[in-house]
Scaffold this motif. Structure first.
Motif, PDB file in Angstrom:
ATOM      1  N   GLU A 180      50.379  39.153  36.810  1.00 29.89           N
ATOM      2  CA  GLU A 180      49.567  38.125  36.161  1.00 29.89           C
ATOM      3  C   GLU A 180      48.935  38.633  34.870  1.00 29.89           C
ATOM      4  O   GLU A 180      48.890  37.939  33.860  1.00 29.89           O
ATOM      5  CB  GLU A 180      48.476  37.649  37.119  1.00 29.89           C
ATOM      6  CG  GLU A 180      48.986  36.940  38.355  1.00 29.89           C
ATOM      7  CD  GLU A 180      49.194  37.890  39.535  1.00 29.89           C
ATOM      8  OE1 GLU A 180      49.461  39.090  39.286  1.00 29.89           O
ATOM      9  OE2 GLU A 180      49.091  37.429  40.677  1.00 29.89           O
TER      10      GLU A 180
ATOM     11  N   GLN B 283      36.284  40.195  34.544  1.00 31.04           N
ATOM     12  CA  GLN B 283      36.036  40.279  35.972  1.00 31.04           C
ATOM     13  C   GLN B 283      37.202  40.971  36.666  1.00 31.04           C
ATOM     14  O   GLN B 283      38.362  40.746  36.326  1.00 31.04           O
ATOM     15  CB  GLN B 283      35.823  38.884  36.563  1.00 31.04           C
ATOM     16  CG  GLN B 283      34.580  38.184  36.047  1.00 31.04           C
ATOM     17  CD  GLN B 283      34.520  36.734  36.455  1.00 31.04           C
ATOM     18  OE1 GLN B 283      35.377  36.258  37.209  1.00 31.04           O
ATOM     19  NE2 GLN B 283      33.518  36.019  35.960  1.00 31.04           N
ATOM     20  N   HIS B 284      36.869  41.806  37.643  1.00 28.51           N
ATOM     21  CA  HIS B 284      37.860  42.652  38.291  1.00 28.51           C
ATOM     22  C   HIS B 284      39.070  41.861  38.773  1.00 28.51           C
ATOM     23  O   HIS B 284      38.948  40.905  39.548  1.00 28.51           O
ATOM     24  CB  HIS B 284      37.212  43.369  39.468  1.00 28.51           C
ATOM     25  CG  HIS B 284      38.180  44.135  40.305  1.00 28.51           C
ATOM     26  ND1 HIS B 284      39.005  45.123  39.792  1.00 28.51           N
ATOM     27  CD2 HIS B 284      38.484  44.051  41.631  1.00 28.51           C
ATOM     28  CE1 HIS B 284      39.749  45.620  40.760  1.00 28.51           C
ATOM     29  NE2 HIS B 284      39.455  44.994  41.875  1.00 28.51           N
ATOM     30  N   ASN B 285      40.245  42.274  38.278  1.00 32.48           N
ATOM     31  CA  ASN B 285      41.532  41.733  38.718  1.00 32.48           C
ATOM     32  C   ASN B 285      41.655  40.223  38.529  1.00 32.48           C
ATOM     33  O   ASN B 285      42.433  39.570  39.225  1.00 32.48           O
ATOM     34  CB  ASN B 285      41.772  42.074  40.195  1.00 32.48           C
ATOM     35  CG  ASN B 285      42.921  43.053  40.375  1.00 32.48           C
ATOM     36  OD1 ASN B 285      43.666  43.351  39.438  1.00 32.48           O
ATOM     37  ND2 ASN B 285      43.090  43.564  41.584  1.00 32.48           N
ATOM     38  N   ASN B 286      40.897  39.665  37.587  1.00 33.14           N
ATOM     39  CA  ASN B 286      40.887  38.219  37.377  1.00 33.14           C
ATOM     40  C   ASN B 286      41.632  37.891  36.092  1.00 33.14           C
ATOM     41  O   ASN B 286      41.074  37.962  34.991  1.00 33.14           O
ATOM     42  CB  ASN B 286      39.435  37.716  37.317  1.00 33.14           C
ATOM     43  CG  ASN B 286      39.336  36.204  37.356  1.00 33.14           C
ATOM     44  OD1 ASN B 286      40.239  35.497  36.913  1.00 33.14           O
ATOM     45  ND2 ASN B 286      38.229  35.700  37.892  1.00 33.14           N
TER      46      ASN B 286
ATOM     47  N   ASP C 103      38.898  46.214  32.603  1.00 33.07           N
ATOM     48  CA  ASP C 103      38.534  45.714  33.927  1.00 33.07           C
ATOM     49  C   ASP C 103      37.147  46.223  34.300  1.00 33.07           C
ATOM     50  O   ASP C 103      36.791  47.378  34.025  1.00 33.07           O
ATOM     51  CB  ASP C 103      39.565  46.183  34.959  1.00 33.07           C
ATOM     52  CG  ASP C 103      39.383  45.533  36.316  1.00 33.07           C
ATOM     53  OD1 ASP C 103      38.414  45.898  37.015  1.00 33.07           O
ATOM     54  OD2 ASP C 103      40.188  44.671  36.696  1.00 33.07           O
TER      55      ASP C 103
ATOM     56  N   ALA D 256      42.687  35.031  35.045  1.00 27.87           N
ATOM     57  CA  ALA D 256      42.185  33.817  34.400  1.00 27.87           C
ATOM     58  C   ALA D 256      41.003  34.138  33.492  1.00 27.87           C
ATOM     59  O   ALA D 256      40.903  33.618  32.363  1.00 27.87           O
ATOM     60  CB  ALA D 256      41.778  32.794  35.465  1.00 27.87           C
ATOM     61  N   HIS D 257      40.093  35.012  33.967  1.00 32.73           N
ATOM     62  CA  HIS D 257      38.955  35.394  33.129  1.00 32.73           C
ATOM     63  C   HIS D 257      39.421  36.238  31.951  1.00 32.73           C
ATOM     64  O   HIS D 257      38.859  36.127  30.832  1.00 32.73           O
ATOM     65  CB  HIS D 257      37.923  36.164  33.947  1.00 32.73           C
ATOM     66  CG  HIS D 257      36.668  36.463  33.194  1.00 32.73           C
ATOM     67  ND1 HIS D 257      36.250  37.748  32.923  1.00 32.73           N
ATOM     68  CD2 HIS D 257      35.758  35.643  32.615  1.00 32.73           C
ATOM     69  CE1 HIS D 257      35.123  37.709  32.230  1.00 32.73           C
ATOM     70  NE2 HIS D 257      34.801  36.447  32.030  1.00 32.73           N
TER      71      HIS D 257
ATOM     72  N   LYS E  50      46.532  43.401  39.928  1.00 30.87           N
ATOM     73  CA  LYS E  50      47.370  42.190  39.858  1.00 30.87           C
ATOM     74  C   LYS E  50      48.153  42.239  38.552  1.00 30.87           C
ATOM     75  O   LYS E  50      47.938  41.449  37.626  1.00 30.87           O
ATOM     76  CB  LYS E  50      46.502  40.948  39.957  1.00 30.87           C
ATOM     77  CG  LYS E  50      45.828  40.789  41.317  1.00 30.87           C
ATOM     78  CD  LYS E  50      45.041  39.498  41.421  1.00 30.87           C
ATOM     79  CE  LYS E  50      44.423  39.359  42.816  1.00 30.87           C
ATOM     80  NZ  LYS E  50      43.599  38.142  42.944  1.00 30.87           N
TER      81      LYS E  50
END
Length: 498
Positions: free
Chosen positions: A270, A222-225, A200, A227-228, A267
């Motif tokens: 996810e 990307q932070h807490n993403n 992260d 999908a990325h 998150k």
């Protein structure tokens, strides 16, 4: 992620520009003066270095420390003369050379402690923990003077490893004497050349250090993403290792439970879903979440409804919620056995101090209710209530507060480099201790004040802190949002209830 207002970004950059411009100007004059004074004297040291030796402290870091940090260093490293409870004694200091050196006095100020990671209040004397810690000190001494594999493996260490594993609901655990070293030393023992670490973007420096030391390829999502993260995993699995394009030996995704500079929850559901899909291992740092969040204090897995079995490696520190020192890794028995045989910090480092181990054992028993009381559950409920109350009040006052509800870490934005020390110093004058955080711990434009809440804070303590923070916030000018009218009435109501 924080979006800096345009005007704020411009004024902040202008402030940094002035600092750096005048700093370089002063350095230029200093260099000319030294050359003039030492002209013809071949034996004199130039710039404080003996002839023939390269200066140790040079470069951008040295310039930043001398021309920026030194001006505000009185806001950091303030000595305390008491236990880090809800209130503590801060030693007063003064400087006669523009903060180059700080001199301690014999005077102290009793300040509200909004700076320590004493989340459950165990850092102070405790009716259950303290007598047992004193007894362990008499029995085992203050140090084992040895590593675990030599003569430093006491019955207390074995008991705590079993208790940690039971507490976080993993099969096994290993203890290390330092929280920072738990990440920086364990990660290289888990993965190396030919492996891939996906980290992260806002992970702690200890994770960054461990990842770099491992020799593995590092990619950042990307932070807490989530999908990325998935996009990055697909790309890396498809391309494989650099140059050879062979399949990765292993992939390790590293996240934190609560991000210490943002107060934001991971998150996790996810991210776990993505890791399962692409068969990547997950490593979660719960330094700021274990003991502090969740119905029974078991961290973000409990709070977010994630099965601990879905997190391959769980890391945590013992220096925050449990009022001690050290760190742990909890995982499968095979992983823990591997770490005990390969981790240099475990093999060569002195083991945790026995009284520190006993402190954690006793604190965990209180949290689990094994002391015969319900104090543990009350402490967890107290820190949740305190955190959510303090956060909501800061937001009503107009501060730009980061993070999520239930998190005991709540930074609010300052941006301007001159406002950080001004806020910190004025709060200290009014007997409230806070922590300013700026570059390089945060990006250049994202300076902030970080508040840490404890279960030992009473509602009266929190109201006192809010009143001071509100006044100083008005004085310094860091209330970036409109003040809600309910803000004043909310505190007044709390006062009437006292």
């Amino acid at each position: 992620m924080v979006r800096v207002p345009y005007v704020t970004a411009v004024t902040t950059l202008f402030s940094f520009g002035l600092i750096f411009a005048f700093g370089h100007l002063r350095d230029s004059f200093r260099g000319l003066l030294i050359r003039f004074l030492l002209a013809g004297d071949d034996d004199s040291p130039a710039g404080g270095n003996p002839k023939g030796y390269a200066p140790i402290c040079v470069g951008k870091e040295d310039f930043y420390i001398r021309r920026f940090f030194r001006r505000i260093q009185d806001c950091f490293g303030r000595p305390i003369a008491s236990k880090p409870d809800a209130w503590f004694d801060v030693v007063e200091r003064y400087s006669t050379d523009s903060n180059k050196t700080l001199h301690r006095t014999t005077r102290t100020s009793k300040c509200l402690n909004l700076a320590s990671f004493n989340y459950l209040g165990f850092a102070a004397a405790d009716e259950y923990c303290t007598p047992r810690v004193i007894q362990s000190l008499k029995k085992y001494s203050a140090s084992t003077c040895s590593s675990r594999v030599d003569g430093g493996n006491t019955l207390l260490h074995i008991e705590l490893e079993e208790m940690v594993a039971r507490f976080v609901r993993k099969p096994s655990a290993i203890l290390l004497a330092m929280g920072y070293a738990t990440n920086s030393a364990i990660i290289p023992a888990l993965i190396g050349k030919g492996g891939l670490i996906i980290s992260d973007s806002l992970n702690h420096n200890s994770i960054v250090s461990g990842a770099r030391a491992s020799g593995a390829t590092i990619r950042v999502f990307q932070h807490n993403n989530a999908a990325h993260l998935e996009t990055l995993l697909r790309e890396q699995i498809a391309s494989g290792q650099p140059r050879t394009h062979r399949a990765w030996k292993k992939i390790l995704v590293i996240v934190e439970g609560i991000y210490s500079m943002e107060g934001e929850l991971c998150k996790l559901p996810e991210i776990i879903s993505v890791c399962k899909k692409y068969k990547a291992y997950t490593y979660m740092d719960e330094a700021h979440s274990i003991g502090a969040v969740g119905k029974t204090g078991r961290g973000v897995c409990e709070l977010l409804g994630v099965d601990p079995a879905d997190v391959d490696i769980m890391m945590g520190t013992l220096s925050k919620s449990f009022g001690s020192s050290g760190g742990y890794i909890a995982a499968s028995k095979e992983i823990i056995q591997h770490l005990k045989l390969t981790c240099p910090s475990h093999i060569y480092g002195t083991s945790m101090s026995p009284p520190a181990v006993q402190q954690v054992i006793s604190a965990m028993k209180v949290v689990l209710g094994e002391d015969g009381t319900d104090r543990g559950i009350k402490k967890i409920a107290q820190i949740r209530d305190n955190s959510n109350f303090f956060r909501s009040e800061l937001q009503r006052m107009g501060f730009e507060v980061l993070g999520d509800n239930d998190s005991p870490v709540m930074p609010f934005m300052v941006y301007n480099p001159a406002k950080m020390p001004a806020f910190s110093r004025e709060c200290l004058r009014q007997n409230v201790a806070v922590v300013p955080v700026g570059f390089p711990a945060t990006p250049l434009l994202l300076g902030r004040i970080r508040i840490c809440i404890s279960a030992s804070h009473t509602r009266e303590d929190l109201i006192k802190g809010l009143e001071v923070i509100s006044k100083v916030g008005d004085l310094v000018g860091i209330k970036y949002f409109p003040v809600e009218q309910e803000e004043t009435t909310s505190i007044e109501k709390q006062k009437k209830l006292r």
